[in-house]
Design a protein around this motif. Structure first.
Motif, PDB file in Angstrom:
ATOM      1  N   TRP A  42       0.826  -1.221   0.000  1.00  0.00           N
ATOM      2  CA  TRP A  42       0.000   0.000   0.000  1.00  0.00           C
ATOM      3  C   TRP A  42       0.855   1.263   0.000  1.00  0.00           C
ATOM      4  O   TRP A  42       0.598   2.197  -0.753  1.00  0.00           O
ATOM      5  CB  TRP A  42      -0.940  -0.026   1.212  1.00  0.00           C
ATOM      6  N   ARG A  79       3.020 -10.929   5.399  1.00  0.00           N
ATOM      7  CA  ARG A  79       2.029 -10.003   4.850  1.00  0.00           C
ATOM      8  C   ARG A  79       0.604 -10.522   5.001  1.00  0.00           C
ATOM      9  O   ARG A  79       0.331 -11.698   4.787  1.00  0.00           O
ATOM     10  CB  ARG A  79       2.318  -9.781   3.362  1.00  0.00           C
ATOM     11  N   PHE A  88       6.985  -2.988   6.614  1.00  0.00           N
ATOM     12  CA  PHE A  88       7.495  -4.258   7.145  1.00  0.00           C
ATOM     13  C   PHE A  88       7.066  -5.474   6.323  1.00  0.00           C
ATOM     14  O   PHE A  88       7.647  -6.537   6.482  1.00  0.00           O
ATOM     15  CB  PHE A  88       7.020  -4.455   8.589  1.00  0.00           C
ATOM     16  N   SER A  89       6.048  -5.332   5.496  1.00  0.00           N
ATOM     17  CA  SER A  89       5.566  -6.527   4.803  1.00  0.00           C
ATOM     18  C   SER A  89       6.179  -6.693   3.421  1.00  0.00           C
ATOM     19  O   SER A  89       5.633  -7.370   2.561  1.00  0.00           O
ATOM     20  CB  SER A  89       4.038  -6.523   4.739  1.00  0.00           C
ATOM     21  N   LEU A 140     -10.651   2.150   9.633  1.00  0.00           N
ATOM     22  CA  LEU A 140     -11.350   3.286   9.040  1.00  0.00           C
ATOM     23  C   LEU A 140     -11.321   3.225   7.516  1.00  0.00           C
ATOM     24  O   LEU A 140     -12.089   3.909   6.844  1.00  0.00           O
ATOM     25  CB  LEU A 140     -10.719   4.602   9.512  1.00  0.00           C
ATOM     26  N   GLY A 145      -5.855  -4.806   6.133  1.00  0.00           N
ATOM     27  CA  GLY A 145      -5.939  -6.215   6.521  1.00  0.00           C
ATOM     28  C   GLY A 145      -6.244  -6.382   7.996  1.00  0.00           C
ATOM     29  O   GLY A 145      -5.806  -5.572   8.824  1.00  0.00           O
ATOM     30  N   GLY A 154      -5.595  -2.097  17.088  1.00  0.00           N
ATOM     31  CA  GLY A 154      -6.833  -1.960  16.315  1.00  0.00           C
ATOM     32  C   GLY A 154      -7.737  -0.861  16.845  1.00  0.00           C
ATOM     33  O   GLY A 154      -8.479  -1.054  17.813  1.00  0.00           O
ATOM     34  N   ILE A 155      -7.667   0.305  16.184  1.00  0.00           N
ATOM     35  CA  ILE A 155      -8.442   1.479  16.588  1.00  0.00           C
ATOM     36  C   ILE A 155      -9.460   1.778  15.496  1.00  0.00           C
ATOM     37  O   ILE A 155      -9.075   1.936  14.328  1.00  0.00           O
ATOM     38  CB  ILE A 155      -7.483   2.677  16.791  1.00  0.00           C
ATOM     39  N   TRP A 322      -8.001   7.231   0.278  1.00  0.00           N
ATOM     40  CA  TRP A 322      -6.793   6.533   0.711  1.00  0.00           C
ATOM     41  C   TRP A 322      -6.418   5.372  -0.213  1.00  0.00           C
ATOM     42  O   TRP A 322      -6.223   4.241   0.247  1.00  0.00           O
ATOM     43  CB  TRP A 322      -6.969   6.028   2.161  1.00  0.00           C
ATOM     44  N   ASN A 425       1.083   0.601  15.149  1.00  0.00           N
ATOM     45  CA  ASN A 425       0.476   0.558  13.810  1.00  0.00           C
ATOM     46  C   ASN A 425       0.413   1.923  13.131  1.00  0.00           C
ATOM     47  O   ASN A 425       0.124   2.005  11.949  1.00  0.00           O
ATOM     48  CB  ASN A 425      -0.952  -0.003  13.892  1.00  0.00           C
ATOM     49  N   LEU A 462      11.162  -8.288  10.790  1.00  0.00           N
ATOM     50  CA  LEU A 462      10.609  -7.162  10.027  1.00  0.00           C
ATOM     51  C   LEU A 462       9.259  -6.810  10.634  1.00  0.00           C
ATOM     52  O   LEU A 462       8.194  -7.248  10.179  1.00  0.00           O
ATOM     53  CB  LEU A 462      10.471  -7.530   8.552  1.00  0.00           C
ATOM     54  N   ASN A 463       9.321  -6.058  11.706  1.00  0.00           N
ATOM     55  CA  ASN A 463       8.136  -5.623  12.458  1.00  0.00           C
ATOM     56  C   ASN A 463       8.650  -4.602  13.472  1.00  0.00           C
ATOM     57  O   ASN A 463       9.841  -4.301  13.476  1.00  0.00           O
ATOM     58  CB  ASN A 463       7.456  -6.823  13.157  1.00  0.00           C
TER      59      ASN A 463
HETATM   60  C1  LIG Z   1      -4.993   3.406   4.700  1.00  0.00           C
HETATM   61  C2  LIG Z   1      -4.718   2.927   6.096  1.00  0.00           C
HETATM   62  C3  LIG Z   1      -5.684   3.065   7.069  1.00  0.00           C
HETATM   63  C4  LIG Z   1      -5.436   2.616   8.363  1.00  0.00           C
HETATM   64  N1  LIG Z   1      -6.408   2.778   9.320  1.00  0.00           N
HETATM   65  C5  LIG Z   1      -6.191   2.322  10.563  1.00  0.00           C
HETATM   66  C6  LIG Z   1      -7.206   2.427  11.560  1.00  0.00           C
HETATM   67  O1  LIG Z   1      -8.286   2.921  11.306  1.00  0.00           O
HETATM   68  N2  LIG Z   1      -6.932   1.951  12.797  1.00  0.00           N
HETATM   69  C7  LIG Z   1      -5.742   1.342  13.108  1.00  0.00           C
HETATM   70  O2  LIG Z   1      -5.574   0.900  14.239  1.00  0.00           O
HETATM   71  N3  LIG Z   1      -4.777   1.224  12.185  1.00  0.00           N
HETATM   72  C8  LIG Z   1      -4.967   1.696  10.926  1.00  0.00           C
HETATM   73  N4  LIG Z   1      -3.985   1.583   9.990  1.00  0.00           N
HETATM   74  C9  LIG Z   1      -2.718   0.945  10.371  1.00  0.00           C
HETATM   75  C10 LIG Z   1      -2.842  -0.565  10.259  1.00  0.00           C
HETATM   76  O3  LIG Z   1      -3.384  -1.066  11.446  1.00  0.00           O
HETATM   77  C11 LIG Z   1      -1.475  -1.227  10.044  1.00  0.00           C
HETATM   78  O4  LIG Z   1      -0.896  -0.713   8.888  1.00  0.00           O
HETATM   79  C12 LIG Z   1      -1.585  -2.746   9.967  1.00  0.00           C
HETATM   80  O5  LIG Z   1      -0.308  -3.293  10.090  1.00  0.00           O
HETATM   81  C13 LIG Z   1      -2.199  -3.197   8.671  1.00  0.00           C
HETATM   82  O6  LIG Z   1      -2.378  -4.580   8.642  1.00  0.00           O
HETATM   83  P1  LIG Z   1      -2.183  -5.398   7.280  1.00  0.00           P
HETATM   84  O7  LIG Z   1      -2.431  -6.818   7.556  1.00  0.00           O
HETATM   85  O8  LIG Z   1      -2.938  -4.725   6.196  1.00  0.00           O
HETATM   86  O9  LIG Z   1      -0.657  -5.088   7.016  1.00  0.00           O
HETATM   87  P2  LIG Z   1       0.582  -5.914   6.433  1.00  0.00           P
HETATM   88  O10 LIG Z   1       1.437  -4.892   5.779  1.00  0.00           O
HETATM   89  O11 LIG Z   1       0.182  -7.087   5.635  1.00  0.00           O
HETATM   90  O12 LIG Z   1       1.265  -6.405   7.738  1.00  0.00           O
HETATM   91  C14 LIG Z   1       1.833  -5.510   8.647  1.00  0.00           C
HETATM   92  C15 LIG Z   1       2.612  -6.294   9.657  1.00  0.00           C
HETATM   93  O13 LIG Z   1       1.706  -7.057  10.447  1.00  0.00           O
HETATM   94  C16 LIG Z   1       2.260  -8.324  10.706  1.00  0.00           C
HETATM   95  N5  LIG Z   1       1.422  -9.339  10.068  1.00  0.00           N
HETATM   96  C17 LIG Z   1       0.602  -9.214   9.003  1.00  0.00           C
HETATM   97  N6  LIG Z   1       0.001 -10.382   8.748  1.00  0.00           N
HETATM   98  C18 LIG Z   1       0.451 -11.253   9.656  1.00  0.00           C
HETATM   99  C19 LIG Z   1       0.212 -12.634   9.927  1.00  0.00           C
HETATM  100  N7  LIG Z   1      -0.614 -13.363   9.185  1.00  0.00           N
HETATM  101  N8  LIG Z   1       0.857 -13.196  10.961  1.00  0.00           N
HETATM  102  C20 LIG Z   1       1.707 -12.496  11.725  1.00  0.00           C
HETATM  103  N9  LIG Z   1       1.995 -11.204  11.507  1.00  0.00           N
HETATM  104  C21 LIG Z   1       1.363 -10.591  10.500  1.00  0.00           C
HETATM  105  C22 LIG Z   1       3.662  -8.347  10.143  1.00  0.00           C
HETATM  106  O14 LIG Z   1       4.582  -7.938  11.118  1.00  0.00           O
HETATM  107  C23 LIG Z   1       3.578  -7.304   9.064  1.00  0.00           C
HETATM  108  O15 LIG Z   1       4.808  -6.706   8.765  1.00  0.00           O
HETATM  109  C24 LIG Z   1      -4.199   2.016   8.687  1.00  0.00           C
HETATM  110  C25 LIG Z   1      -3.218   1.879   7.703  1.00  0.00           C
HETATM  111  C26 LIG Z   1      -3.469   2.331   6.431  1.00  0.00           C
HETATM  112  C27 LIG Z   1      -2.398   2.193   5.393  1.00  0.00           C
END
Ligand SMILES: Cc1cc2nc3c(=O)[nH]c(=O)nc-3n(C[C@H](O)[C@H](O)[C@H](O)COP(=O)(O)OP(=O)(O)OC[C@H]3O[C@@H](n4cnc5c(N)ncnc54)[C@H](O)[C@@H]3O)c2cc1C
Length: 472
Positions: A42, A79, A88-89, A140, A145, A154-155, A322, A425, A462-463
Motif C-alpha cells: 500500500w 504479509r 514491514f511486509s 477506518l 488487513g 486496532g483502533i 486513501w 500501527n 521485520l516488524n
Molecule cells: C490506509 C490505512 C488506514 C489505516 N487505518 C487504521 C485504523 O483505522 N486503525 C488502526 O488501528 N490502524 C490503521 N492503519 C494501520 C494498520 O493497522 C497497520 O498498517 C496494519 O499493520 C495493517 O495490517 P495489514 O495486515 O494490512 O498489514 P501488512 O502490511 O500485511 O502487515 C503488517 C505487519 O503485520 C504483521 N502481520 C501481518 N500479517 C500477519 C500474519 N498473518 N501473521 C503475523 N503477523 C502478521 C507483520 O509484522 C507485518 O509486517 C491504517 C493503515 C493504512 C495504510
C-alpha cells in the motif's frame, strides 16, 4: 541478522523447484509476469524487490514457508493486507510470506463469533458479519488487513463501545519460528495470546483469528461534519469539551486537513484547511441522532453529511481518499489531554505543512478501551484520552523527506501533552527506542519473554521488533 538473497548464494533452481512442488499456493519470483503486482504494498514509499514471494493457500504452505526461510537463512517479511506504514511486509532480497490468498471467513451468528483467515480485509470481514448485524472494531479504511491491524491493537469506530480489535480476539492459530502450529487463547499458550494482542507480528505467522462479535447496525447514525478554518479553534475546543461526557456508544475523530476537491465540500474551501468531525454511534439511530447533535453545531458547518447509513457504508466511506500507491509517512503519539495550547499548536503545525495531503487525526480514546485492565494485553496505552496520528502523503517522491520531517517535528511539538506512549500501527518509524517507548517496561519484559520462547533467533524481525534476550 538474516541474509537477503543478494548477500548469499543465489537460491538454487532445484531448491526452488522443490519448494514450489510442496506448495498449494504459488511462488512468485523476479521475472514472473505478476512479480511487480505481487511485490507492491500500500505504501509506495517502500518500493522493494523480494527474492521470493510465497503466496500461501493455507496453513500447510505457511509452515513450509517458515521452514524454508529458516533453513535458507533468509530475511522474512509477513504479509496480510499489505498496509504496513513502515514497510514491514516487504523486503529487498528476502522472502515474503504472503497470507493474502487466505480469505476464509466463518461467522457463528448464534454464538456471536467469527473465525477469519489472515488475508481477509475489513471490507470482506464487515460484509460477512453485517449479514447478521454483527461487527467488531475495524479499520477506518476497508482495504486494510485484519491481521496486522489486530496484532498491533486496532483502533476504529467501535473503539469506545467494543474496545480495541485485539480486545475482542478470542484465539489465534500461529505458526511459530520452529514451524510448529500452536493455538493461543486465554487457556492455551496464554503468554503468546497476551503478546499477540499489541505485540505485532513478532511471534510467528498467524493463520487464523477468532473474534467476539457485537450487535451493530446494520443501520447506524454516522458520518462527517465539516467546519471552515476560521472556526477551527472553536470547533476543536468544543469537540474536546464534548468528549468529556460522550457516551461510550459514540466514537469520534477530529481531523485537521486540507479540503480535497470533492463535490460535497464547497469549491471555495478546496485546498484550504478545514476541520472534519467524524463519528459513529454504535446503538439505535434515534439515540445516535440525539447524541451526535452537539457535534453538528460546534459552529456553522460548511457540509454536514451525518445521518443514518449502513455500517458497511461508513466503513468504506473514506476509502476513495486513501488509495494505494502514494508515498506516506505516519507518526503518532498518545495524548493525555488536549489543552487550548495543544489545539493552537496543532493548528499552527498544520498551517506550515506542505505535503499535498497532510492531516492530523485526533482519535478519541476512553470508553471500553480504557475500561480494560492496562496489563491485560501487550497494548498498554489505555490511559490515552486522544490518539494523535500525523500523516504526510504525496503522489511522488519529490519533497517526501521534507514532508516526513514536518510530521516528526509536529510529533515533537506535541510532547508536552503526550503520555510518551506510541501506537505501533501508526508509525513509519522503527528502532529499539521507538519500540520500547510503545510499551511500559513490565510489558516490554513480558514481550521479550514471549519472543525468547516463540522466536528466540528473531526470524520474524521485520516488524516493530522485540529483540530476544539473546540480542539478535
Ligand atoms: C490506509 C490505512 C488506514 C489505516 N487505518 C487504521 C485504523 O483505522 N486503525 C488502526 O488501528 N490502524 C490503521 N492503519 C494501520 C494498520 O493497522 C497497520 O498498517 C496494519 O499493520 C495493517 O495490517 P495489514 O495486515 O494490512 O498489514 P501488512 O502490511 O500485511 O502487515 C503488517 C505487519 O503485520 C504483521 N502481520 C501481518 N500479517 C500477519 C500474519 N498473518 N501473521 C503475523 N503477523 C502478521 C507483520 O509484522 C507485518 O509486517 C491504517 C493503515 C493504512 C495504510
Amino acid at each position: 541478522m538474516a541474509a537477503t538473497a543478494g548477500e548469499r548464494d543465489v537460491i538454487g533452481e532445484a531448491t526452488l523447484g522443490e519448494l514450489e512442488s510442496t506448495l498449494r499456493g504459488r511462488l512468485v519470483r523476479p521475472g514472473d509476469p505478476d512479480y511487480d503486482q505481487a511485490r507492491a504494498v500500500w505504501n509506495a514509499a517502500h518500493d522493494r524487490h523480494p527474492a521470493l514471494i510465497i503466496r500461501c493457500a493455507g496453513t500447510a504452505d505457511v509452515v513450509r514457508a517458515v521452514e524454508f526461510a529458516r533453513s535458507e537463512g533468509l530475511q522474512v517479511a509477513v504479509r496480510g493486507g499489505a498496509h504496513s506504514i513502515a514497510g514491514f511486509s516487504t523486503s529487498d532480497g528476502g522472502v515474503v510470506i504472503d497470507t493474502s490468498p487466505m480469505q476464509g471467513i466463518r461467522v457463528d451468528p448464534a454464538g456471536q463469533r467469527v473465525v477469519a483467515e489472515p488475508g481477509v480485509t475489513w471490507s470482506a470481514f464487515d460484509h460477512e458479519t453485517q449479514a447478521f448485524g454483527l461487527a467488531v472494531t475495524g479499520g477506518l479504511v476497508s482495504s486494510t488487513g485484519i491481521a496486522g491491524f489486530t496484532l498491533g491493537g486496532g483502533i476504529g469506530w467501535l473503539l469506545r463501545k467494543c474496545g480495541l480489535t485485539c480486545d475482542n480476539l478470542v484465539s489465534a492459530d500461529v505458526v511459530t519460528a520452529d514451524g510448529q502450529l500452536v493455538t493461543a487463547s486465554e487457556h492455551e499458550h496464554p503468554d503468546l495470546f497476551w503478546a499477540l494482542r499489541g505485540g505485532g507480528g513478532n511471534f510467528g505467522v498467524v493463520t487464523s483469528l477468532e473474534y467476539r462479535l457485537h450487535p451493530v447496525g446494520p443501520l447506524v447514525f454516522a458520518g462527517p461534519v465539516f467546519y471552515a478554518a476560521a472556526d477551527a479553534a472553536q470547533v476543536l475546543r468544543g469537540w474536546r469539551d464534548l468528549t468529556a461526557t460522550m457516551p461510550d456508544e459514540l466514537t469520534t475523530l477530529a481531523n485537521i486537513l486540507v479540503a480535497p476537491p470533492v463535490p460535497f465540500l464547497p469549491e471555495a474551501v478546496h485546498g484550504q484547511m478545514v476541520i472534519g468531525i467524524i463519528g459513529v454511534y454504535a446503538g439505535s439511530v434515534e439515540d445516535g441522532t440525539r447524541a451526535a447533535q452537539p457535534l453538528r453545531t460546534l459552529a456553522e458547518p460548511i457540509a454536514d453529511l451525518m445521518g443514518p447509513m449502513p455500517y458497511t457504508t461508513m466503513q468504506s466511506l473514506l476509502d476513495p481518499l486513501w488509495p494505494a500507491g502514494a508515498q506516506n509517512y505516519f507518526t503518532g503519539t498518545m495524548l493525555r489531554e488536549l489543552t487550548d495550547d495543544a489545539i493552537e499548536t496543532l493548528l499552527a503545525r498544520h498551517a506550515v505543512g506542505r505535503a499535498p495531503v497532510h492531516e492530523l487525526h485526533l482519535h478519541h480514546g476512553g470508553g471500553a478501551m480504557a475500561n480494560a485492565p492496562a496489563g491485560g494485553t501487550a497494548f498498554a496505552h489505555r490511559d490515552a484520552t486522544y490518539i494523535l496520528n500525523i500523516i504526510a502523503r504525496s503522489a511522488d517522491r519529490e519533497g517526501f523527506e521534507t514532508h516526513a520531517g514536518w510530521a516528526r517535528a509536529t510529533h515533537q511539538a506535541m510532547d508536552p501533552w503526550s503520555t510518551g506512549g506510541g501506537y505501533v500501527n501508526f508509525t513509519s518509524e522503527s528502532g529499539q527506542d521507538k519500540v520500547q517507548a510503545s510499551y511500559p517496561p513490565t510489558s516490554y519484559a513480558r514481550l521479550v519473554a514471549a519472543k525468547d520462547r516463540y522466536d528466540p533467533t528473531n526470524l520474524f524481525q521485520l516488524n516493530q521488533n522485540i529483540r530476544p534476550s539473546g540480542g539478535r
